[in-house]
Design a protein around this motif. Structure first.
Motif, short mmCIF file in Angstrom:
data_model
loop_
_atom_site.label_atom_id
_atom_site.label_comp_id
_atom_site.label_asym_id
_atom_site.label_seq_id
_atom_site.Cartn_x
_atom_site.Cartn_y
_atom_site.Cartn_z
N VAL A 228 0.93 -1.09 0.11
CA VAL A 228 0.08 0.01 0.06
C VAL A 228 0.74 1.36 0.07
O VAL A 228 1.22 1.73 1.00
N PRO A 229 1.30 1.55 -1.18
CA PRO A 229 2.45 2.74 -1.37
C PRO A 229 1.58 4.06 -1.48
O PRO A 229 1.69 4.67 -2.51
N TYR A 230 1.02 4.70 -0.38
CA TYR A 230 0.43 6.08 -0.63
C TYR A 230 1.26 6.95 0.41
O TYR A 230 1.88 6.59 1.29
N ARG A 231 1.50 8.44 -0.21
CA ARG A 231 2.07 9.35 0.57
C ARG A 231 0.72 9.68 1.78
O ARG A 231 1.15 10.28 2.71
N ARG A 232 -0.50 9.46 1.21
CA ARG A 232 -1.54 10.16 2.04
C ARG A 232 -3.02 9.28 1.63
O ARG A 232 -3.32 9.20 0.68
N VAL A 250 1.83 -4.83 3.57
CA VAL A 250 3.26 -3.81 3.93
C VAL A 250 2.68 -2.37 3.46
O VAL A 250 2.18 -2.11 2.27
N GLY A 251 2.79 -1.24 4.39
CA GLY A 251 2.19 0.05 4.27
C GLY A 251 2.96 0.79 5.37
O GLY A 251 3.59 0.20 6.26
N PRO A 252 2.82 2.09 5.20
CA PRO A 252 3.18 3.07 6.28
C PRO A 252 2.64 3.01 7.39
O PRO A 252 1.41 2.60 7.84
#
Length: 319
Positions: A228-232, A250-252
């Motif tokens: 889940v490659p999000y900045r926001r 996997v994510g922030p």
């Protein structure tokens, strides 16, 4: 339950229905397909949506109960409409209070009117609740994202695969994806599947709408990880679908994912690609029994939270 996006939110609607009925509530679903699913006009779709709200109003007048609008068609305008139609028995789930794509209905006047009418908003993450609070609303309820507690059998696979799934949005972190690709061994398959994606170095991109059957097939594979490659972002429906299929995510760590996957060691802190690569390695090693237990906890938490939100005297049904 009123679902104005019957195609896009079909799975969400089924999950929410299951969680509500697990809490002992009878559910009536009123739904209509969105224009992208039917090829119809947006105005005709909006008219159909508001007819559903009035049908829900008639249902409540005859049978009692509450109404959950699972997605606002026009942002805070619908928050206001539900307040006027259903009073304290109306609930609007606001998924993206600061929309990640262009949307209508989030202007200052409508936010002011929602504040004046003391409208209630439901969110699925503390991050979304904080944004609604910054908009000035005070009646905010955060409930866990619904999930279907029916994990399917896994399909054996020969290759370890990392998938990024869903529509491209400007808040997707392509730079991070390309950096992570350089850190992972060549035998790990890196794939993107969703509408609107550009080329991403190191990744195989399938730039098209992914059907429900294709999504289920992807998530049924063993040795699969969802990235889940999000900045926001406020919450991830894809992450919930992964959990339902016992696929690690996997994510922030500084996101809504922490409440669900925080104890698994798969949420890196920061944007260091080496940390994300290590998190992917840990994700591949995650025990399915751990994910199965977390799925049960998530479903139970959603049921309990909605039961608390909707309870009022002996009322046990909602439209």
């Amino acid at each position: 339950m009123v679902n104005p996006l019957a195609s896009m939110l079909a799975h969400y609607g089924r999950a929410l229905t299951q969680n509500l009925e697990s809490a002992g509530m009878t559910t009536t679903v009123l739904s209509t397909d969105e224009p992208s699913a039917t090829g119809g006009s947006r105005l005709r779709w909006l008219a159909s949506c508001y007819r559903l709200l009035f049908h829900a109003r008639l249902h409540c007048m005859r049978h009692g109960g509450s109404v959950i609008l699972v997605w606002p068609m026009l942002g805070y305008l619908d928050v206001v409409c539900v307040r006027l139609l259903f009073g304290g028995q109306g609930f609007v789930v606001l998924h993206d209070p600061d929309p990640l794509v262009r949307a209508v209905g989030y202007g200052r006047i409508l936010k002011w009117l929602a504040r004046r009418l003391n409208c209630l908003v439901v969110t699925h993450s503390d991050e979304a609740a904080h944004v609604v609070a910054r908009h000035g609303l005070q009646r905010i309820v955060s409930v866990p994202h619904p999930v279907l507690d029916q994990p399917p059998a896994k399909r054996p696979t020969q290759t370890r695969s990392v998938y990024v799934l869903g529509q491209y949005k400007p808040d997707r972190d392509i730079d991070l994806m390309e950096s992570v690709a350089r850190e992972l061994p060549d035998e790990v398959s890196l794939r993107v599947a969703g509408r609107g994606w550009p080329e991403v170095a190191g990744w195989s991109v399938d730039n098209r709408f992914i059907s429900e059957g294709e999504l289920e097939s992807i998530l049924s594979g063993a040795s699969t990880v969802v990235l889940v490659p999000y900045r926001r972002f406020f919450q991830s429906g894809i992450a919930m679908r992964a959990l339902e299929n016992l696929v690690p995510v996997v994510g922030p760590v500084d996101s809504s994912l922490a409440a669900i996957f925080g104890g698994l060691g798969t949420l890196p802190n920061g944007q260091e690609p080496q940390a994300w690569a290590r998190a992917i390695d840990r994700a591949f090693a995650t025990d399915g029994r751990t994910l199965r237990a977390q799925l049960g906890r998530q479903a139970s938490a959603s049921s309990s939270a909605w039961k608390s939100v909707l309870r009022s005297g002996d009322r046990c049904s909602h439209a």
